[in-house]
Design an enzyme around this catalytic site. Structure first.
Site, PDB file in Angstrom:
ATOM      1  N   LEU A 166       0.863  -1.173   0.000  1.00  0.00           N
ATOM      2  CA  LEU A 166       0.000   0.000   0.000  1.00  0.00           C
ATOM      3  C   LEU A 166       0.902   1.226   0.000  1.00  0.00           C
ATOM      4  CD1 LEU A 166      -2.661  -0.982   2.720  1.00  0.00           C
ATOM      5  CD2 LEU A 166      -2.875  -1.192   0.241  1.00  0.00           C
ATOM      6  N   ASP A 167       0.453   2.281  -0.654  1.00  0.00           N
ATOM      7  CA  ASP A 167       1.229   3.520  -0.642  1.00  0.00           C
ATOM      8  C   ASP A 167       1.357   4.048   0.782  1.00  0.00           C
ATOM      9  OD1 ASP A 167       1.388   3.364  -3.389  1.00  0.00           O
ATOM     10  OD2 ASP A 167      -0.334   4.679  -3.721  1.00  0.00           O
ATOM     11  N   LYS A 168       2.348   4.888   0.982  1.00  0.00           N
ATOM     12  CA  LYS A 168       2.640   5.432   2.307  1.00  0.00           C
ATOM     13  C   LYS A 168       1.391   5.965   3.007  1.00  0.00           C
ATOM     14  CE  LYS A 168       5.178   9.249   4.491  1.00  0.00           C
ATOM     15  NZ  LYS A 168       6.103  10.393   4.256  1.00  0.00           N
TER      16      LYS A 168
END
Length: 332
Positions: free
Chosen positions: A151-153
């Site tokens: 997942l993105d930051k």
């Protein structure tokens, strides 16, 4: 019949695991390539890992070194004598993780915002991977410490981690077969009139290398979306990933003209619908992250074969955004 003997060797810097396994090839496999037969007899290892061991002479046939494409007759003996080394020089760090499920084979996290998943330039510590190695040190022998998707930051929600090689191989295969169910919720700018499917290839942006984009030579990417609610100038969506390219949902929605609220990388110049209150405009400008949450995850358990699933409630900031949208709607 397969025999195995696994020995753990630990030193001050890293852990390695000595793999010693033996199996006899069935006569029914006559005519098949050695790497195909090895994948069948040793399913806990990926095809690429087995091919590498064959190439290095660590997986032999009746004591001899073969090439991967050579075909068997049946009745031969396969022997593996190889070492698994720690995947990287990552450091275990005591960082809290919100674990919603864990057994001997996998664990599922509910990731918070502002939490990088994997170490990279500029983020060598403080990541989910560093936290995982502290929680379960044996993950240093699993590719990418068991992380099979990211997942993105600043994307919140569910992600699964493999705790064994067998589980890793299974989960990667499920992701490649597109049988893992991943459902997201997002708030986007603009009024989405109805649901649909975006089938546009995604690859590295030709000029801005930190970005991804819809490009003709990109990788196949499909996102299904439906409308959960509409507000004045915004839409609350549910999205299902068929593929899992980097930034896929963010890129696809921006490509359609409906960038995610708070997505500074893909939303372009800040826009707001006519008649929005000053308080609401200020709230949106300071939302602080892309409004994207991995809300549902479903897969086949690598060991039991059971269908298992999890759901994650919307985080507080996402719920507060929906409340603000509702309040702004009622004030018009």
């Amino acid at each position: 019949m397969e025999q195995s003997n696994t020995i753990n060797i630990e030193n001050s810097e890293k852990t390695s695991k000595q793999i010693v396994k033996t199996a006899e090839i069935s006569l029914d496999d006559c005519g098949r390539r050695i790497d195909q037969v090895a994948s069948k007899l040793f399913p806990e290892f990926s095809r690429s890992r087995l091919q590498q061991w064959i190439k290095e002479g660590l997986l032999t046939v009746d004591g001899a070194i073969w090439v991967s494409k050579r075909k068997v007759l049946g009745g031969e003996r396969l022997d593996i004598c190889a070492s698994l080394e720690a995947e990287g020089e990552w450091v275990a760090e005591e960082i809290p993780l919100n674990i919603v499920f864990e057994d001997d084979h996998l664990l599922v996290l509910d990731k918070t915002a502002n939490f990088v998943v994997h170490p990279a330039a500029g983020n060598f510590s403080g990541t989910v991977l560093n936290a995982l190695l502290h929680h379960c040190p044996s993950l240093n022998l699993i590719p990418r410490a068991g992380i099979v998707h990211r997942l993105d930051k600043d994307t919140t929600g569910l992600m699964v981690v493999a705790k064994t090689l067998e589980a890793h191989t299974s989960l990667v295969a499920q992701l490649q077969a597109r049988s893992v169910k991943r459902v997201y919720q997002a708030v986007v700018n603009g009024l989405v009139t109805g649901g649909g499917m975006i089938d546009q290839p995604v690859g590295r942006h030709p000029r801005q290398r930190i970005k991804m984009a819809v490009v003709s030579d990109g990788k196949e990417a499909r996102t299904h979306y439906s409308v959960l609610d509409r507000f004045q100038g915004h839409s609350h969506l549910q999205l299902k990933l068929e593929t899992g390219r980097t930034h896929q949902i963010r890129v696809h929605m921006a490509h359609l003209g409906y960038p995610l609220v708070g997505d500074s990388l893909y939303s372009g110049r800040f826009k707001i619908h006519k008649g929005a209150s000053a308080e609401f405009i200020d709230y949106l400008r300071n939302f602080g992250r892309q409004a994207l949450h991995a809300a549902e995850l479903a897969l086949v358990h690598p060991a039991t074969g059971e269908d298992i699933s999890w759901t994650s409630p919307l985080p507080e900031d996402f719920q507060a955004l929906l409340t603000q949208l509702n309040n702004e709607q009622s004030n018009i």
